[in-house]
Each structure stands twice: as C-alpha cells, then as structure tokens.
Scaffold this motif. Structure first.
Motif, PDB file in Angstrom:
ATOM      1  N   SER B  45      60.446 -23.017  64.528  1.00 44.72           N
ATOM      2  CA  SER B  45      59.104 -23.504  64.201  1.00 44.72           C
ATOM      3  C   SER B  45      58.798 -24.833  64.872  1.00 44.72           C
ATOM      4  O   SER B  45      57.684 -25.061  65.347  1.00 44.72           O
ATOM      5  N   ALA B  48      57.922 -24.325  68.418  1.00 45.22           N
ATOM      6  CA  ALA B  48      56.604 -23.726  68.630  1.00 45.22           C
ATOM      7  C   ALA B  48      55.470 -24.679  68.208  1.00 45.22           C
ATOM      8  O   ALA B  48      54.317 -24.451  68.539  1.00 45.22           O
ATOM      9  N   GLY B  49      55.805 -25.723  67.439  1.00 46.18           N
ATOM     10  CA  GLY B  49      54.803 -26.728  67.109  1.00 46.18           C
ATOM     11  C   GLY B  49      54.153 -26.579  65.748  1.00 46.18           C
ATOM     12  O   GLY B  49      53.034 -27.036  65.534  1.00 46.18           O
ATOM     13  N   ARG B  50      54.853 -25.971  64.817  1.00 50.85           N
ATOM     14  CA  ARG B  50      54.286 -25.846  63.473  1.00 50.85           C
ATOM     15  C   ARG B  50      54.129 -27.239  62.850  1.00 50.85           C
ATOM     16  O   ARG B  50      55.058 -28.036  62.842  1.00 50.85           O
ATOM     17  N   GLU B  51      52.923 -27.491  62.315  1.00 51.18           N
ATOM     18  CA  GLU B  51      52.576 -28.858  61.914  1.00 51.18           C
ATOM     19  C   GLU B  51      53.282 -29.380  60.668  1.00 51.18           C
ATOM     20  O   GLU B  51      53.413 -30.588  60.493  1.00 51.18           O
ATOM     21  N   PRO B  72      50.364 -26.732  69.756  1.00 51.47           N
ATOM     22  CA  PRO B  72      50.968 -25.389  69.763  1.00 51.47           C
ATOM     23  C   PRO B  72      50.390 -24.507  70.870  1.00 51.47           C
ATOM     24  O   PRO B  72      51.130 -23.780  71.542  1.00 51.47           O
ATOM     25  N   GLU B  73      49.052 -24.593  71.074  1.00 49.92           N
ATOM     26  CA  GLU B  73      48.452 -23.724  72.090  1.00 49.92           C
ATOM     27  C   GLU B  73      48.916 -24.102  73.497  1.00 49.92           C
ATOM     28  O   GLU B  73      49.150 -23.236  74.334  1.00 49.92           O
ATOM     29  N   ALA B  76      52.353 -22.757  74.163  1.00 46.36           N
ATOM     30  CA  ALA B  76      52.271 -21.333  74.515  1.00 46.36           C
ATOM     31  C   ALA B  76      51.817 -21.182  75.956  1.00 46.36           C
ATOM     32  O   ALA B  76      52.342 -20.361  76.709  1.00 46.36           O
ATOM     33  N   ARG B  77      50.842 -22.007  76.347  1.00 45.43           N
ATOM     34  CA  ARG B  77      50.304 -21.911  77.710  1.00 45.43           C
ATOM     35  C   ARG B  77      51.340 -22.358  78.749  1.00 45.43           C
ATOM     36  O   ARG B  77      51.363 -21.871  79.870  1.00 45.43           O
ATOM     37  N   PHE B  81      57.169 -18.936  73.852  1.00 48.02           N
ATOM     38  CA  PHE B  81      56.661 -17.888  72.971  1.00 48.02           C
ATOM     39  C   PHE B  81      57.546 -17.782  71.740  1.00 48.02           C
ATOM     40  O   PHE B  81      58.758 -17.685  71.838  1.00 48.02           O
ATOM     41  N   LEU B  82      56.917 -17.811  70.577  1.00 49.29           N
ATOM     42  CA  LEU B  82      57.655 -17.610  69.335  1.00 49.29           C
ATOM     43  C   LEU B  82      57.292 -16.252  68.754  1.00 49.29           C
ATOM     44  O   LEU B  82      56.118 -15.993  68.441  1.00 49.29           O
ATOM     45  N   ALA B  83      58.301 -15.371  68.634  1.00 50.17           N
ATOM     46  CA  ALA B  83      58.072 -14.122  67.907  1.00 50.17           C
ATOM     47  C   ALA B  83      58.318 -14.446  66.440  1.00 50.17           C
ATOM     48  O   ALA B  83      59.411 -14.866  66.066  1.00 50.17           O
ATOM     49  N   PHE B  84      57.269 -14.310  65.622  1.00 49.97           N
ATOM     50  CA  PHE B  84      57.332 -14.770  64.233  1.00 49.97           C
ATOM     51  C   PHE B  84      58.270 -13.915  63.383  1.00 49.97           C
ATOM     52  O   PHE B  84      58.343 -12.698  63.546  1.00 49.97           O
ATOM     53  N   PRO B  87      55.050 -12.029  61.015  1.00 49.53           N
ATOM     54  CA  PRO B  87      53.768 -12.026  61.732  1.00 49.53           C
ATOM     55  C   PRO B  87      52.611 -11.966  60.722  1.00 49.53           C
ATOM     56  O   PRO B  87      52.711 -11.288  59.702  1.00 49.53           O
TER      57      PRO B  87
END
Lengths: 425, 253
Positions: B45, B48-51, B72-73, B76-77, B81-84, B87
C-alpha cells in the motif's frame, strides 16, 4: 394541516391581491386560508428546515405579479434541447404565451383555464394541503388545461418551458391542470429558464389526473438562477391500473421546495418518484414527497439521490401512507447522499405510516462522503484524482438519470450533470 | 529499478514498517512472505501511495524518481501497478470506460497518443485472452458482483492493459482455488519480461509454484528478517513461521 402563521410575509402578499372574476370560489377559499392561517412560520413542522417565509421577506422586494416580457423565437431556441420534435408550451412569467409556443393538439385538447373553466381545478391539489397552493389559488392569472383523449398514445414528448424574469413584479404563479383519459400514454418534460440573475418567486401548482390504465411520465429539470426562490406543488391522482413516474433533477436556485404527492386511488396502480439534487454554493433544495396507498395491489418506488458541495443544503422527507384497505402494497423508498464539504448539510427523514398488515415496505437512507477506497482504486490505475471523483459522482448520480424516459432529454440532462461534476465539484 | 531504504511507515500513529531495505532489478521476481500482521500489505500500500499510511522515515527510489513524493495516479503513470488484495466494486462505472480512461491518462503522461475506440478494443481483446476473462464481465460495472476469482483475474487484466514496469501483487492468490490460481499465474508469467519486475506479496507458498521467484523475503514485525531463494519458501511451507519469529525475536532486542 395546521399552519403556524407567519404574518409578515402573508401580509406582503395580501397587500397585492388583485381581484379576478373567474374561479371565484377557489380564489375565495385560498384567500380565506391565507388570512386565517397564513404562510408557514419557522416553527411549522412541514417547513421546519426551510425558512421560506423569512427567505421571501428578505429576497423579494416587489410582491406584485410579474408582467409579461417580450419573448422571441430566437430567445427560446437555444433552450430547446437537441433531438426534440414534440409540442412546445411556453410560459412567459408564468402565463401561457401562444406567440412562441407550438401546440399541435394531436390526440389532446389544449385550452387556457379561463377558456375551459374546468370543474376539476383545485380538486386534486386541495387548498388546505399547503399554504402555497392557497397562495397560487389567489394569485394565478390564467393557466392551462390539457386533456389527453382516451387511448391516445402521444408519441413525442410535450415540453413545458418556463421563462422567468423579475421585470416588474417578482411573483410568478403558473397553474396547470392535466387530465389523462383512460388508456392514454404521454410524456411531459419541464425546464425553467431564468432570463436574468435577479430574485423572483415562482409558485407553480400542477394537478394531474391519470385515468384508468393510463401511463404518464413527467420529468422536471430545475436549474434556475442563483437568487430564484420556488415552491412547487405537484399532485397526481392515479386511477386503476395506471402508472405515473416523476423524475425531478435539481441543479441550482437559491431555495427550491418541491412538494410531490401521488395518490394511488385504486387497485393495480404504480407510482414512481425519482430525484437527483446536485447542489453547490448556498443552494437549498427541499424535496417533500408523499405517496398515499389507498387500495390493494399497488406499488410505489422512490429513489432520491443528492450530491452536495460548498454550503448547500438538501432536505428529503418521504412520506408513505398505507391505509388499512391497501393490502398487498409494495412500497420502496431510498435516499442516498454524498457530502463533498464540511459545510454541506443533509436532513433526511422517512415517514412511514402503515395501517394494513399484509404489505412490503422498505426504506433506507445513507449520507456519507465519497468512497475513499474506490477513489484510491481509480487513482492507482492512473486516473487523476479530480477525474476519479467525477467518475464516481457521475456513477452515483447516473442511476437516477436512467429513469428519464425520453432519450434526447436524458442526454441533455446527462451533459449538464457531467459538466457540473467535472468542473464545479 | 526499485530501491527501498530504511522505510518506516505508520498508520494512525502505530508503526507498521520499521526499516525495510529492498533492491529490485529489472527482470526479477521478489516474493514477500510473512505471518499475518507482519506488514506485507502495508508495504504494498505504501508503494502504491495509499494515504492512510504515513511514511516517517526512509526513501523509495523508483527508476531514479522519489516515489514517495508522487501522487498515487502519477506512480501508476510512472509504471507502478498494485493488484489489490480486495479489488473495489464500483457500481455505475463501466469496466470498459474505466479502463479506457485509465489507459489514455497513462499514455498521455508518457507522451503517447490517446487510443481511439477501435484500437482500444482490439488491444483489449488481445489482453483478455491472457487471463481468460469473459467479454460479458467487462460490459458490467467495475467488479460489481464479480466472484473472488473474477476480481483477481480482472486485476491481472488491468495490469496487462496498463503495461507497468513494476507490478506488486498483494495476496492475489488468497481465496483462489487451484484452477483460478493457475489462470492468474499464467497471466502474470506471460507478462514477465527482462525489463519488468514483480513483487509478489503472499501468505502461502502455493502461488510460488506457479510464479517462481528469484528472491524470497520474510517480513516480520515490519522488517525483512530473512532473505533467500525459492528454497526459503519451501522451508517456510514445511516448518511454518514460528522458527523465523523465534530467530528474529532472539536477535532483535
């Protein structure tokens, strides 16, 4: 209902009563009601969260009836949505304007109330039901009476366009009576356009009788100027095996109060109420709905959704009344809200009164913020935060728009909703 | 490609990660294992940048950039990539629209032209085969009413569409039966390349039979307490985590 009188605003109106020669009984009744009970004061339960009288006192300076304004085809054209090719009924400061309307009368009769003097007027939306019905009784100049013939299927929607401008006088009082005869089918669309940014008060009353096995759709789009005040009384009598669907989209205005009542009067009828309010700034929208199940085997569905930003306020009050006779009733009600700001407020209140014992009734309401987990999921796929918010809000709001039965009008609303969700929020 | 140095992170003031060090090079597959609550998912997390997680110390450099400074965006760019693990179901957002928006925003960031509908669909069809995902699923709202296996397959499908350089699979195997696991792993393996790296976060060794790692790290109490090759995973499968805990607890203090 008993109304706790607010004297000041009532007197401001009463000072401007003009005598009319027609509908004297109805007007007298309205006047009597106003003199005795007046407009609702702050303590009045039905207007608890909507201080309408105070708002009128503060915002309206001329309590006389707004006069006709010159309206041209060029002015009207931009407000007719793409793909529309039905009949157009234009109201000019609340009064039907034949010069810019186009009414084919195919499958229905169309007259002004003064021409027809229908007995039914005031029988569906009763004077004592709401002080603003009484006020409308006193102040409406002329209205329209539409009667859709038996078994007539009107293919194209009938569009009501209200053009409002506080020119001379700021009180606008439209009155509509619509009778759908047995087996008929028709769709009505309604949009109100403010021609300037000044305060005015519009107080329409719409009464509809839906005959046996008739099917009616009525969609209203409310996007008036930021200073406008409106109280809309809309009441429908639904007869045996008939269906009535209401969709109300509210986007702007200073204060909007919608009283919507569906009376399911016989077996096998269906009443649907869908609403969406997307509010920002200081807009205050109050939806009071009421569905009255009087006979067995009827169904009502209700879904109202709100997205509120800034210091806007939304009120939802949903009454479901199931009388002792109304066995096998199915009644569903749902109200969901998303608050986008700390200062936005929602008051939601389901009010179920059930006297029959064999019924299926459900209601639910939620108020919360945007789903942070969903937002993160979209961001984690490379979608920018603002875009992701817009996507989520649009998904939330879109559910209500799906109920608009006229595709071209749905697209028109979709576009404006999308624009709002993409920019202002 | 990815360099994690002395990473500390906490949630609501409670420290979860207490000094993670990890180097991942292109082409490598790293497995992160560990008992429940050891901080595996937190690490995924945070990357991926979870706040909700606050990074209190340390740094993460991804392809020369300070990852922790990016939204987070933008991560990704940049190609993360984080596969949750779970989901999210998003009613009202169509899977196809969502993916097109995502793919095109990622492309825009990378200076590539947006894909038109035709091109997008043809790429989508091609990638769908990788994870044996049904067109019907994609015509529905995003993940809404999907089974556990369908959700995980959809994650790998999104991964295929977004073409990340670093994929982090957060317990992608949990809750999957053997068939679903095989399909998901096949997808992941087909996406492997010498330029791309994968971090597999898992509780079970089973997944590593299908996605064979180059390195296995054991996370315990917010630190990597043991690293090895895939044999370490076998050992864990056989002996459980207790011996690791004891070893770590005795050396910690």
């Amino acid at each position: 209902m008993t109304v706790i009188k607010s004297n000041k605003s009532t007197d401001l109106f009463l000072d401007h009563v003009v005598s009319h020669t027609d509908f004297s009984a109805l007007r007298a009744k309205g006047l009597e009601f106003l003199k005795e009970k007046g407009l609702p004061a702050l303590k009045e339960e039905e207007y608890k969260f909507t201080a309408i009288s105070k708002k009128l006192e503060q915002s309206i300076s001329r309590f006389s009836t707004a006069e006709n304004i010159p309206l041209t085809q060029e002015q009207i054209k931009p407000h007719i949505f793409e793909g529309f090719n039905g009949d157009l009924v234009v109201f000019n400061n609340g009064v039907f304007d034949p010069s810019v309307s186009s009414v084919s009368k195919k499958g229905y009769t169309f007259e002004t109330l003064s021409e027809n003097q229908p007995e039914l007027l005031g029988k569906i939306a009763k004077t004592e039901k709401d002080p603003f019905v009484a006020l409308n009784n006193v102040f409406f100049e002329d209205g329209i009476y539409i009667k859709v013939g038996k078994n007539q299927k009107i293919e194209q929607p009938i569009l009501f366009l209200y053009f409002n401008q506080a020119n001379k006088g700021e009180v606008i009082t439209p009155r509509l009576l619509i009778e759908i005869e047995d087996g008929a089918e028709v769709k009505f669309l309604e949009n109100t356009i403010s021609l300037d940014e000044e305060s005015y008060f519009s107080n329409p009353v719409t009464e509809i009788k839906v005959g046996q096995n008739a099917h009616v759709h009525y969609c209203r789009f409310q996007n008036e100027n930021r200073k406008s005040i409106s109280v809309n009384n809309f009441e429908v009598d639904i007869h045996k095996d008939a269906t009535f669907t209401s969709v109300v989209i509210s986007m702007a205005g200073d204060l909007v109060r919608n009283n919507l009542s569906l009376n399911l009067l016989d077996t096998g009828c269906e009443g649907n109420m869908y609403g969406l309010y997307l509010l920002n700034g200081k807009t205050h929208v109050d939806n009071h709905t009421n569905v009255d199940h009087t006979k067995p085997h009827c169904q009502s569905n209700e879904l109202y959704k709100g997205v509120l930003a800034d210091s806007s306020r939304g009120i939802f009050n949903g009454k479901i009344f199931v009388r002792q006779d109304a066995q096998k009733t199915n009644a569903f009600q749902q109200n969901n809200n998303i608050l986008l700001s700390e200062d936005a407020i929602v008051n939601t209140k389901p009010q179920l009164e059930i006297w029959a014992d064999d019924v299926k009734c459900s209601h639910g309401c939620t108020t919360g913020q945007l789903d942070e987990e969903a937002l993160f999921y979209l961001q984690a796929r490379g979608i920018g935060k603002e875009n992701a918010k817009g996507l989520l809000l649009f998904a939330f709001a879109g559910e209500v728009l799906e109920y608009i039965a006229v595709d071209s009008f749905k697209d028109y609303c979709l576009h404006l909703v999308q624009e709002r969700l993409g920019s202002n929020f | 490609m990815l360099s994690i140095k002395n990473l500390h992170a906490s949630i609501e003031g409670t420290p979860i990660l207490r000094g993670i060090n990890l180097e991942v090079k292109p082409g490598e597959v790293h497995a992160i294992m560990g008992p429940n609550g050891s901080g595996k998912s937190t690490l995924a997390s945070v990357l991926a940048g979870r706040e909700e997680y606050e990074v209190t110390e340390g740094e993460v450099i991804f392809m020369g950039k300070n990852l922790l400074e990016l939204s987070p965006e933008d991560r990704a760019r940049e190609g993360v990539f984080l596969a949750f693990q779970y989901p999210v179901e998003i009613p009202g957002v169509s899977s196809t629209n969502f993916l097109r928006t995502a793919v095109n925003q990622v492309r825009e960031y990378r200076g590539l032209e947006a894909l038109d509908a035709v091109k997008f669909l043809s790429i989508m069809k091609e990638k769908m085969k990788l994870v044996e995902i049904d067109q019907k699923l994609l015509s529905r709202s995003l993940n809404e009413g999907f089974s556990g296996g369908e959700k995980k397959r959809n994650e790998i499908f999104q991964m295929a569409m977004l073409e990340p350089s670093l994929s982090i699979l957060d317990e992608t195997d949990s809750g999957l039966d053997i068939d679903a696991l095989r399909i998901v792993s096949n997808g992941v393996n087909q996406l492997r390349s010498p330029e791309k790296a994968t971090i597999v976060v898992t509780h079970y060794q089973r997944l590593l039979d299908y996605i064979v790692p180059d390195f296995v790290h054991v996370l315990y109490n917010g630190r990597i307490v043991k690293s090895g090759t895939k044999e370490l995973a076998m050992e864990l499968e056989e002996k459980g985590y207790d011996w690791i805990k004891e070893e770590a607890d005795s050396t910690a203090v």
